[in-house]
Design an enzyme around this catalytic site. Structure first.
Site, PDB file in Angstrom:
ATOM      1  N   VAL A 101      15.120   8.030   8.068  1.00  0.00           N
ATOM      2  CA  VAL A 101      14.926   9.231   6.949  1.00  0.00           C
ATOM      3  C   VAL A 101      15.518   9.106   5.892  1.00  0.00           C
ATOM      4  O   VAL A 101      15.900   9.776   4.917  1.00  0.00           O
ATOM      5  CB  VAL A 101      15.199   9.626   7.643  1.00  0.00           C
ATOM      6  CG1 VAL A 101      14.892  10.888   9.344  1.00  0.00           C
ATOM      7  CG2 VAL A 101      16.859  10.436   8.015  1.00  0.00           C
ATOM      8  N   HIS A 117      10.313  10.063  12.030  1.00  0.00           N
ATOM      9  CA  HIS A 117      11.847  10.990  12.024  1.00  0.00           C
ATOM     10  C   HIS A 117      11.961  12.522  11.047  1.00  0.00           C
ATOM     11  O   HIS A 117      12.926  12.744  10.608  1.00  0.00           O
ATOM     12  CB  HIS A 117      12.505  10.161  12.631  1.00  0.00           C
ATOM     13  CG  HIS A 117      12.021   9.839  14.031  1.00  0.00           C
ATOM     14  ND1 HIS A 117      13.130   8.766  14.233  1.00  0.00           N
ATOM     15  CD2 HIS A 117      11.119   9.716  15.149  1.00  0.00           C
ATOM     16  CE1 HIS A 117      12.275   8.390  16.004  1.00  0.00           C
ATOM     17  NE2 HIS A 117      11.651   9.157  15.699  1.00  0.00           N
ATOM     18  N   CYS A 146      15.791  29.012   0.777  1.00  0.00           N
ATOM     19  CA  CYS A 146      14.252  28.827   0.553  1.00  0.00           C
ATOM     20  C   CYS A 146      14.385  29.706  -0.637  1.00  0.00           C
ATOM     21  O   CYS A 146      14.434  30.608  -0.666  1.00  0.00           O
ATOM     22  CB  CYS A 146      13.286  29.163   1.373  1.00  0.00           C
ATOM     23  SG  CYS A 146      11.975  29.538   0.430  1.00  0.00           S
ATOM     24  N   SER A 188      15.763  -1.253  17.654  1.00  0.00           N
ATOM     25  CA  SER A 188      16.196  -1.292  19.208  1.00  0.00           C
ATOM     26  C   SER A 188      15.122  -0.995  19.778  1.00  0.00           C
ATOM     27  O   SER A 188      14.411  -1.868  21.090  1.00  0.00           O
ATOM     28  CB  SER A 188      17.154  -0.508  19.674  1.00  0.00           C
ATOM     29  OG  SER A 188      17.033   0.821  19.263  1.00  0.00           O
ATOM     30  N   ASN A 212      14.466  -8.844  14.095  1.00  0.00           N
ATOM     31  CA  ASN A 212      15.458  -8.213  15.204  1.00  0.00           C
ATOM     32  C   ASN A 212      16.206  -9.265  14.975  1.00  0.00           C
ATOM     33  O   ASN A 212      16.329 -10.606  14.639  1.00  0.00           O
ATOM     34  CB  ASN A 212      15.439  -7.733  15.842  1.00  0.00           C
ATOM     35  CG  ASN A 212      16.080  -6.011  15.875  1.00  0.00           C
ATOM     36  OD1 ASN A 212      17.572  -6.744  16.414  1.00  0.00           O
ATOM     37  ND2 ASN A 212      15.955  -4.991  16.231  1.00  0.00           N
TER      38      ASN A 212
END
Ligand code: OAD
Length: 241
Positions: A101, A117, A146, A188, A212
């Site tokens: 993110v 995500h 807002c 993972s 990985n």
């Protein structure tokens, strides 16, 4: 298994998907979620990343996100992000999906990226659902509101117990069904739906490549496993293309 073999596979494929997790940003200094020094626990307790926690105490939740945003504002993309940004120019059908993110893929220049995500630099009005981009750190007002309706804004990220954006999932399912090569990078591979992506691709005849630093539940299933740091392996593959 060598980076050259993976480069050969990618050169032959047309429809390529890459899915990244927190490990893609670890060489930028962003902590991953699990393992020693993991994010859960360092910034926010895992139980703060829930709609219930936000309903109970939006100020507390925003304080933790404000802290995390301040940390992320100091980070820059690494060579792994840069290579992936270049691949969307190289292959018209290349698509990047990320569980991060932090916005570092976008900062590296990736335009076709699906952040499953969400994005920590976006805020969503809890009443209107409208989304604004806000990169200010630290936030001047906590919790932010807002500008149009004065309702609370929330981080536009997916919290525990929340569904993933339906439109994005529909697009991803289509992409998975026709994917010839799926790169699974720095995750993972334990969190659904991403954990399922390799199975879907394999069922449809595509190949799976894992990059990985450690073994994961996917390792035994992947066609190619490149163990090491994404910020080193991705430039090596790129060089071999
Ligand atoms: P994890 O922290 O679970 O896993 C990070 C993975 O990256 C591990 O498998 C590491 O071995 C690997 N890794 C670390 N450094 C690396 C490097 N330099 N190069 C390659 N790999 C490296 O993070 P995610 O898999 O992204 O969800 O976690 C998935 C989701 O669980 C997150 O998006 C988050 C979390 O709960 C939400 O917040 C909704």
């Amino acid at each position: 298994m060598s980076t050259q073999q993976v480069a050969d596979l990618l050169r032959q494929a047309k429809r390529i998907l890459a899915v990244t997790g927190a490990g893609i940003s670890s060489e930028s200094g962003v902590p991953t979620f699990r393992g020693a020094g993991g994010l859960w626990g360092r910034f926010c307790a895992e139980d703060l990343a829930t709609p219930e926690a936000f309903a109970r105490d939006p100020e507390l939740v925003w304080r933790c996100y404000d802290e995390r945003r301040q940390d992320l504002a100091l980070k820059s993309p690494n060579p792994g992000h840069t290579v992936l940004a270049g691949w969307e120019k190289r292959w018209p059908d290349f698509q990047l999906i990320t569980q991060t993110v932090d916005g570092l893929h976008q900062l590296a220049g990736s335009k076709r990226v699906i952040p499953v995500h969400g994005n920590i630099w976006e805020m969503r009005c809890v009443d209107e659902g409208s989304i604004v981009i806000d990169r200010s750190v630290p936030l001047s007002t906590i919790p932010p509101r807002c500008s149009r309706c004065h309702a609370l804004l929330r981080p536009n990220v997916v919290w525990f117990g929340e569904p993933l954006p339906a439109a994005a999932m529909a697009t991803i399912n289509k992409l998975l069904s026709r994917c010839q090569a799926l790169l699974v990078i720095g995750t993972s591979a334990m969190v659904y739906p991403v954990a399922e992506f390799p199975l879907i691709v394999k069922k449809n005849g595509g190949r799976v490549i894992e990059i990985n630093t450690e073994a994961t539940p996917l390792t035994g299933l992947a066609d190619y496993v490149l163990q090491g740091r994404a910020g080193e392996i991705l430039p090596e593959i790129d060089h071999a293309l």
